[in-house]
Design a protein around this motif. Structure first.
Motif, PDB file in Angstrom:
ATOM      1  N   SER A 264      79.943 -49.921  92.355  1.00 33.93           N
ATOM      2  CA  SER A 264      80.341 -50.389  93.675  1.00 33.93           C
ATOM      3  C   SER A 264      80.786 -51.858  93.627  1.00 33.93           C
ATOM      4  CB  SER A 264      79.176 -50.219  94.656  1.00 33.93           C
ATOM      5  OG  SER A 264      79.513 -50.695  95.932  1.00 33.93           O
ATOM      6  N   LEU A 265      80.062 -52.685  92.883  1.00 39.50           N
ATOM      7  CA  LEU A 265      80.458 -54.091  92.757  1.00 39.50           C
ATOM      8  C   LEU A 265      81.814 -54.225  92.078  1.00 39.50           C
ATOM      9  CD1 LEU A 265      77.077 -55.800  91.746  1.00 39.50           C
ATOM     10  CD2 LEU A 265      78.239 -55.894  93.957  1.00 39.50           C
ATOM     11  N   ILE A 266      82.055 -53.397  91.051  1.00 39.27           N
ATOM     12  CA  ILE A 266      83.352 -53.443  90.375  1.00 39.27           C
ATOM     13  C   ILE A 266      84.472 -53.052  91.327  1.00 39.27           C
ATOM     14  CG2 ILE A 266      84.735 -52.329  88.569  1.00 39.27           C
ATOM     15  CD1 ILE A 266      82.214 -52.211  86.873  1.00 39.27           C
ATOM     16  N   ASP A 267      84.241 -52.034  92.159  1.00 43.45           N
ATOM     17  CA  ASP A 267      85.261 -51.629  93.136  1.00 43.45           C
ATOM     18  C   ASP A 267      85.540 -52.744  94.137  1.00 43.45           C
ATOM     19  OD1 ASP A 267      85.641 -49.147  91.998  1.00 43.45           O
ATOM     20  OD2 ASP A 267      84.116 -48.171  93.242  1.00 43.45           O
ATOM     21  N   ARG A 268      84.504 -53.433  94.588  1.00 44.41           N
ATOM     22  CA  ARG A 268      84.721 -54.508  95.551  1.00 44.41           C
ATOM     23  C   ARG A 268      85.476 -55.683  94.918  1.00 44.41           C
ATOM     24  NH1 ARG A 268      81.760 -53.694 100.187  1.00 44.41           N
ATOM     25  NH2 ARG A 268      80.240 -52.008 100.064  1.00 44.41           N
TER      26      ARG A 268
END
Length: 611
Positions: free
Chosen positions: A371-375
């Motif tokens: 999720s952090l990578i997507d953000r």
């Protein structure tokens, strides 16, 4: 008490670990398209159920394998006491547990044995003594099941030593349970008679408890409760399965909405690159700006839909762990209730629970990392000031880097989870890591060129030095990039030749088509020509080319007539710069040279020559 068969336990435990990893990988988008929906769901349900059962029963091999063995007890260091044995000077102490549910009963004491490979004659290691007591209590369970009345624990004298024996109405010979020795009394600070009476009360209470639990009425009642729990687990599993199917259907609907904007963006790109020549320059500029803003809006919508998909995916993942936890709690409760399974109830709360905690947080960390990578990818991708082509390029590059980082996070976290899971079963992970390091060094030494290619390929991708579709020059080789991966770069030159260059050989690269290109036009005219006339003719040709609709979209700005750059014995060197769109410098350059040649011929401008 000594626990011997760690290696035997690893087979079942590794199966439990492999099952958890399989479910995690299956949860992270490994779908079985070869089966229909019902068969796929049935197989998944069966695997999860077997995995939950295996995790509970997987660690129970310890209880079966607690057999006395001097050689195994001293496998590490014969001078050190084995696990479960405490050494206090001349005495060694071991605990005696109930064979029914491993509740603590009392502690037995024996003289210290410093070398268990060669124990003194007549000395019995304390762990062997404790195991013998437990085995005799196991036989007491069998006698309690056969006896009509509750067996009695009595005190007797054998060879001038106090013993505790079990008498029942089914056999004529009592079962000797434990011999109370002088070291026992000395360690507990009591006389032999007092300690014997204390242990008699403890064992009598334990025997009565065993007889009560194995009575027909209690046994049938608890088996009925276990069946009720199993029925509740099955019904709860079907409810969770139904909720999961609902979430999956919603995920598929959102996935379709997620793909639709991409198709629209692709059509928009095709339309924007095929603008009719009859449009005005202002209309072309407005159209390109419109499609660029539309593409950015599509990216924003995609990330919004992706967040919704993440929410549904998180709920699906949460249902999976609720399912696992439900079965685990249900099985543990059954084991605590059914007398025949009580002996494994304590082990069911040890290793399986630790495995559940480890893999729950591993999978949670994976989801948080993704999720952090997507953000971060979202922040990296959306750049309103950039052009449409550059935005598309960043979006493709961000998607590639995002997938690589997600794969790295999954690999690292699952590796850590496996090592932590092995450490629960006392598997020497340091040896595994040391062996892996040696193997890694050997592979790196044998594949240095391959590793250099991969590392340089990653740097090319991360720094966006060039991409597929760019025209680049590497040393004396140049051409269109047809293929790019982590190991090699393939170019197609002007003669149609395919050139393959290992990424480790790429030290200096010239990108001829990144963002914009330039036509560097220079020509030598004779001294007898009027310099001002020559420059004016070049300005007229440049302005005429820039004003035509056909060429306007290929020129990013009006051509610059720089003036006379050099004076030599051949004539005056005049230079013109023309800033073009990527990949258009060759077409524009050809057209501009043709028009300059025609203009010079019409105005009788002479080309410089050697004097």
């Amino acid at each position: 008490m000594q626990q011997i068969p760690k290696i035997e336990l690893s087979t079942v435990s590794m199966w439990a670990i492999a099952s958890v990893i399989f479910q995690l990988l299956n949860h992270f988008s490994i779908d079985m398209f070869l089966f229909n929906r019902f068969l796929r769901s049935t197989i998944r349900f069966a695997l999860i159920s077997l995995m939950a059962i295996a995790m509970v029963f997987g660690s129970n091999a310890i209880a079966h394998g607690q057999l006395p063995s001097l050689s195994t007890a001293a496998s590490k260091d014969p001078r050190q006491p084995p696990n479960g044995v405490t050494r206090l000077g001349v005495y060694e102490i071991a605990s005696v547990y109930s064979p029914l549910d491993r509740n603590f009963l009392f502690e037995v004491v024996s003289p210290t044995i410093f070398d268990r490979e060669k124990p003194p004659e007549g000395y019995l290691p304390v762990e062997v003594r404790a195991e013998e007591i437990r085995q005799r209590l196991m036989r007491a369970i069998d006698r309690s099941n056969k006896a009509k009345k509750t067996p009695m624990v009595s005190i007797a004298i054998l060879n001038n030593s106090s013993i505790l024996q079990l008498s029942d109405d089914g056999t004529t010979r009592p079962l000797r349970l434990v011999t109370v020795t002088e070291p026992d009394a000395d360690y507990h600070g009591k006389t032999t008679e007092e300690l014997t009476q204390e242990w008699q009360k403890i064992l009598q209470i334990e025997v009565e408890r065993i007889a009560r639990l194995f009575s027909r009425e209690v046994l049938l009642q608890r088996i009925g409760q276990a069946l009720q729990i199993i029925i509740g687990l099955v019904l709860g599993s079907f409810v969770l399965w139904f909720l999961r199917q609902v979430l999956i259907r919603k995920q598929k609907a959102l996935q379709a909405c997620y793909q639709e904007p991409m198709n629209v963006a692709q059509q928009a790109e095709e339309i924007s690159t095929d603008i009719p020549v009859t449009e005005t320059s202002k209309g072309e500029t407005d159209t390109i700006a419109h499609w660029r803003s539309h593409f950015l809006e599509i990216i924003r919508q995609q990330f919004s839909l992706k967040y919704q998909l993440e929410i549904y995916s998180f709920l699906t993942w949460l249902l999976f762990w609720v399912f696992i936890l439900t079965w685990y709690i249900g099985i543990v409760v059954i084991m605590f209730r059914v007398p025949y399974l009580m002996r494994w109830s304590k082990e069911a709360l040890a290793a399986p629970l630790a495995l559940l905690i480890i893999w729950f947080f591993i999978s949670l960390a994976i989801r948080i990392g993704k999720s952090l990578i997507d953000r971060l990818t979202n922040i990296w991708t959306i750049h309103p000031p950039l052009s449409l082509s550059e935005t598309q390029r960043i979006a493709l590059r961000a998607a590639t880097v995002s997938k690589a980082l997600k794969g790295l996070i999954i690999f690292v976290l699952i590796t850590c989870g496996i090592l932590w899971s092995l450490s629960i079963f006392d598997v020497p992970t340091s040896s595994i890591l040391a062996g892996g390091a040696v193997i890694g060094i050997a592979i790196s030494l044998g594949c240095q060129s391959l590793i250099k290619d991969l590392v340089n390929g990653c740097l090319i991708l991360m720094e966006d030095q060039f991409a597929m579709g760019d025209v680049i020059q590497i040393g004396d080789k140049s051409g269109l990039v047809e293929n790019l991966n982590l190991r090699v770069t393939q170019l197609r030159n002007s003669e149609g030749q395919l050139i393959t260059i290992p990424n480790s050989n790429i030290t200096n690269v010239t990108n001829l088509t990144r963002l914009w290109s330039r036509v560097d036009f220079s020509i030598v005219v004779a001294y007898k020509n009027d310099p001002k006339q020559v420059l004016e003719i070049l300005r007229q040709v440049s302005q005429q080319l820039y004003s035509e609709v056909k060429w306007r979209d290929r020129l990013l700005e009006s051509p610059q007539v720089l003036g006379i750059d050099d004076l030599s014995h051949t004539g005056m060197l005049v230079r013109v710069w023309i800033k073009t769109a990527p990949m258009e410098q060759w077409n524009v350059g050809r057209e501009f040279r043709l028009r300059v040649r025609q203009a010079f011929a019409a105005n009788n401008i002479q080309i410089g020559r050697l004097q």
